[in-house]
Design an enzyme around this catalytic site. Structure first.
Site, PDB file in Angstrom:
ATOM      1  N   LYS A 251     -15.909 -13.350   1.685  1.00 13.00           N
ATOM      2  CA  LYS A 251     -16.587 -12.067   1.475  1.00 13.00           C
ATOM      3  C   LYS A 251     -16.044 -11.500   0.174  1.00 13.00           C
ATOM      4  O   LYS A 251     -14.871 -11.139   0.086  1.00 13.00           O
ATOM      5  CB  LYS A 251     -16.314 -11.121   2.646  1.00 13.00           C
ATOM      6  CG  LYS A 251     -16.930  -9.730   2.478  1.00 13.00           C
ATOM      7  CD  LYS A 251     -16.673  -8.893   3.722  1.00 13.00           C
ATOM      8  CE  LYS A 251     -17.079  -7.448   3.563  1.00 13.00           C
ATOM      9  NZ  LYS A 251     -18.479  -7.237   3.257  1.00 13.00           N
TER      10      LYS A 251
ATOM     11  N   THR B 241     -18.823  -5.748  -1.186  1.00 13.27           N
ATOM     12  CA  THR B 241     -19.062  -4.808  -0.104  1.00 13.27           C
ATOM     13  C   THR B 241     -20.158  -3.864  -0.556  1.00 13.27           C
ATOM     14  O   THR B 241     -20.239  -3.525  -1.739  1.00 13.27           O
ATOM     15  CB  THR B 241     -17.776  -4.047   0.298  1.00 13.27           C
ATOM     16  OG1 THR B 241     -18.059  -3.218   1.418  1.00 13.27           O
ATOM     17  CG2 THR B 241     -17.207  -3.217  -0.839  1.00 13.27           C
TER      18      THR B 241
ATOM     19  N   GLU C 185     -21.472 -11.850   1.049  1.00 13.94           N
ATOM     20  CA  GLU C 185     -20.990 -11.139   2.244  1.00 13.94           C
ATOM     21  C   GLU C 185     -20.677 -12.120   3.377  1.00 13.94           C
ATOM     22  O   GLU C 185     -20.283 -11.713   4.460  1.00 13.94           O
ATOM     23  CB  GLU C 185     -22.047 -10.142   2.729  1.00 13.94           C
ATOM     24  CG  GLU C 185     -22.203  -8.927   1.844  1.00 13.94           C
ATOM     25  CD  GLU C 185     -21.291  -7.791   2.246  1.00 13.94           C
ATOM     26  OE1 GLU C 185     -20.373  -8.002   3.060  1.00 13.94           O
ATOM     27  OE2 GLU C 185     -21.506  -6.677   1.733  1.00 13.94           O
TER      28      GLU C 185
END
Length: 104
Positions: free
Chosen positions: A20, A23, A73
């Site tokens: 990831k 954000t 993500e």
């Protein structure tokens, strides 16, 4: 300007493993600048688990999300849209914060 950032515990492993790397946040949580270093804690308990360096901050709309954003993500595009809708219901304008983990 933000001085720390939190993530749900369910995202901790993906962040630490480098899976990831972005954000998506609302406007209130978008006040960071490239190069800024932030401590990262869990949303639920505020337990620190790493530091990140902000690489990029870019405005994006919910409808403008692509499979590349989903990959960053570590989700499918459908999963990403569902998660965003749960966290930010009825919000179209988002901000993508791209980051790298500095310490684990």
């Amino acid at each position: 300007m933000l001085t720390e950032i939190t993530f749900f515990e369910r995202f901790e492993h993906d962040i630490l493993m480098g899976k990831k790397t972005i954000t998506l946040r609302n406007e209130a949580e978008s006040h960071v600048i490239p190069g800024q270093i932030l401590p990262v804690s869990t949303f639920e308990t505020h337990r620190w688990f790493c530091d990140i360096q902000v690489l990029e901050v870019t405005p994006i709309t919910l409808s403008g999300l692509t499979t590349l954003h989903a990959q960053q993500e570590n989700m499918t595009l459908a999963e990403l849209r569902l998660v965003i809708a749960e966290i930010y219901p009825d919000l179209e304008q988002l901000y993508m914060i791209r980051f790298k983990v500095l310490t684990k």
